[in-house]
Design an enzyme around this catalytic site. Structure first.
Site, mmCIF file in Angstrom:
data_model
loop_
_atom_site.group_PDB
_atom_site.id
_atom_site.type_symbol
_atom_site.label_atom_id
_atom_site.label_comp_id
_atom_site.label_asym_id
_atom_site.label_seq_id
_atom_site.Cartn_x
_atom_site.Cartn_y
_atom_site.Cartn_z
ATOM 1 N N ASN A 190 0.771 -1.082 0.217
ATOM 2 C CA ASN A 190 0.020 -0.067 -0.002
ATOM 3 C C ASN A 190 0.845 1.063 0.060
ATOM 4 O O ASN A 190 2.095 1.143 -0.061
ATOM 5 C CB ASN A 190 -1.136 -0.179 1.115
ATOM 6 C CG ASN A 190 -0.539 0.124 2.486
ATOM 7 O OD1 ASN A 190 0.925 0.770 2.736
ATOM 8 N ND2 ASN A 190 -0.897 -0.465 3.612
ATOM 9 N N ASN A 227 -9.622 -3.881 -7.804
ATOM 10 C CA ASN A 227 -10.149 -2.570 -7.287
ATOM 11 C C ASN A 227 -11.490 -2.767 -6.926
ATOM 12 O O ASN A 227 -12.160 -2.469 -5.742
ATOM 13 C CB ASN A 227 -9.824 -1.460 -8.286
ATOM 14 C CG ASN A 227 -9.360 -0.411 -7.692
ATOM 15 O OD1 ASN A 227 -8.899 -0.071 -6.651
ATOM 16 N ND2 ASN A 227 -9.479 0.748 -8.531
ATOM 17 N N ALA A 271 -8.700 -5.462 5.904
ATOM 18 C CA ALA A 271 -8.549 -6.620 4.694
ATOM 19 C C ALA A 271 -8.812 -6.234 3.298
ATOM 20 O O ALA A 271 -8.752 -7.196 2.349
ATOM 21 C CB ALA A 271 -9.476 -7.619 5.163
ATOM 22 N N ALA A 272 -8.972 -4.854 3.224
ATOM 23 C CA ALA A 272 -9.222 -4.403 1.797
ATOM 24 C C ALA A 272 -7.992 -4.641 0.940
ATOM 25 O O ALA A 272 -7.815 -5.012 -0.003
ATOM 26 C CB ALA A 272 -9.365 -2.849 1.485
ATOM 27 N N GLY A 273 -6.705 -4.636 1.489
ATOM 28 C CA GLY A 273 -5.436 -4.857 1.006
ATOM 29 C C GLY A 273 -5.214 -6.320 0.567
ATOM 30 O O GLY A 273 -4.699 -6.676 -0.389
ATOM 31 N N ASP A 274 -5.796 -7.029 1.393
ATOM 32 C CA ASP A 274 -5.781 -8.594 1.356
ATOM 33 C C ASP A 274 -6.611 -8.906 0.408
ATOM 34 O O ASP A 274 -6.364 -9.765 -0.727
ATOM 35 C CB ASP A 274 -6.231 -9.462 2.608
ATOM 36 C CG ASP A 274 -5.104 -8.892 3.972
ATOM 37 O OD1 ASP A 274 -4.414 -8.573 3.726
ATOM 38 O OD2 ASP A 274 -5.920 -8.980 5.021
#
Ligand code: RIB
Length: 308
Positions: A186, A279, A252-255
């Site tokens: 990120n 995305n 957990a958006a990055g996961d």
């Protein structure tokens, strides 16, 4: 429906999540509101996300011999994750994460890794055949560095593509980064890795990505929060538009992004299209509270109505 074979080597936690008006300062006690206890851990989140998107997923992880581990295992099975390489540690407890989520959907997380830090290179060797037959190997940094390095080496030597999500951040050796095909920091992690952490302003993604590329990975995808993402593989250099949603919890958006990107690449999508797909998946995840319970099925991604 994807049939891509993916192996995730990584952590499994139980997340104790409290909603609060804001993140407490040091020494401060705040009264929060809702509490939930749900399955989490960056590795497990990525494995469950990929499985729900239709990939054939095996997870290599360590849990404790306790009720938390038991419940994580049941959850993996329910999501269709192959748990053959999830081992129980008889001494260390299962990983735990204490998470505060504020009104703006931002979070603060402290992890007690427990059994995650017992995941060893031998555990990777036990799953070596599975890794060698996979399309992609996905890793993060909530397990011992030597285990991450070994798994990357096993996959790379077998010609299996490697995605490394460098979270939580720590320094990465160049000889490891050279074996990574897709690096997914990120903006904070990208800033840290390129020595810009003190700069304070918004990350200059193109130049950070260029510097990261010079460290050896085949491609870099930086997630930029509400600024979308930036992708480069040395030929493509592209900003991916953000998707505007009303956020509830960014945990957990990055996961989800890393897992969805890897699934899409394993299915044969190009880097830019894969990042656009990732995305969408991450945008859905931030509209829901919790980590694995927020991961959408493939059909939901296809039918979700986004604001823009
Ligand atoms: O990335 C989110 C995850 O970080 C949480 O599920 C928590 O367990 C920590 O690993």
């Amino acid at each position: 429906m994807s049939n891509a074979r993916i192996v995730v080597v990584g952590s499994s936690n139980t997340d104790m999540v409290v909603k609060s008006r804001r993140i407490p300062r040091g020494g401060e006690t705040l009264l929060g509101s809702d509490f939930i206890m749900v399955p989490g851990g960056k590795g497990a989140n990525q494995a469950v996300c990929a499985a729900k998107l239709g990939a054939q997923v095996a997870l290599v992880a360590r849990i404790g011999n306790d009720l938390f581990g038991e419940s994580s295992l049941a959850n993996f099975r329910q999501a269709g994750v192959n748990t053959q390489y999830v081992t129980r540690d008889s001494n260390a407890p299962s990983g735990i994460a204490l998470i505060t989520v504020d009104e703006k959907a931002e979070n603060a997380i402290v992890v007690a890794p427990g059994a995650n830090y017992e995941l060893s290179p031998e555990d990777v060797d036990n799953a070596a055949q599975e890794i060698k037959q996979a399309r992609m190997l996905i890793l993060q940094l909530e397990i011992p560095p030597q285990t991450v390095a070994h798994a990357i080496e096993v996959a790379h030597n077998a010609g299996v593509r490697v995605t490394l999500n460098p979270a939580p951040i720590r320094p990465l050796a160049r000889d490891i980064l050279k074996m990574v095909d897709v690096l997914t920091p990120n903006q904070h992690e990208a800033a840290e890795l390129t020595g810009r952490a003190g700069e304070g302003s918004e990350l200059d993604a193109p130049s950070a990505a260029k510097e990261l590329m010079a460290m050896g990975p085949g491609s870099v995808v930086i997630t930029l929060g509400n600024r979308g993402a930036y992708v480069t593989d040395g030929y493509i250099n592209e900003f991916i538009e953000p998707i505007i949603v009303k956020p509830v919890d960014t945990t957990a958006a990055g996961d989800a992004f890393t897992a969805a990107l890897s699934c899409a690449l394993a299915e044969g999508m190009n880097l830019s299209d894969a990042a656009r797909f990732a995305n969408r998946v991450a945008a859905i995840v931030v509209t829901r509270l919790g980590a694995q319970i927020s991961m959408p099925a493939r059909s939901e991604v296809d039918s979700f109505s986004f604001g823009n």
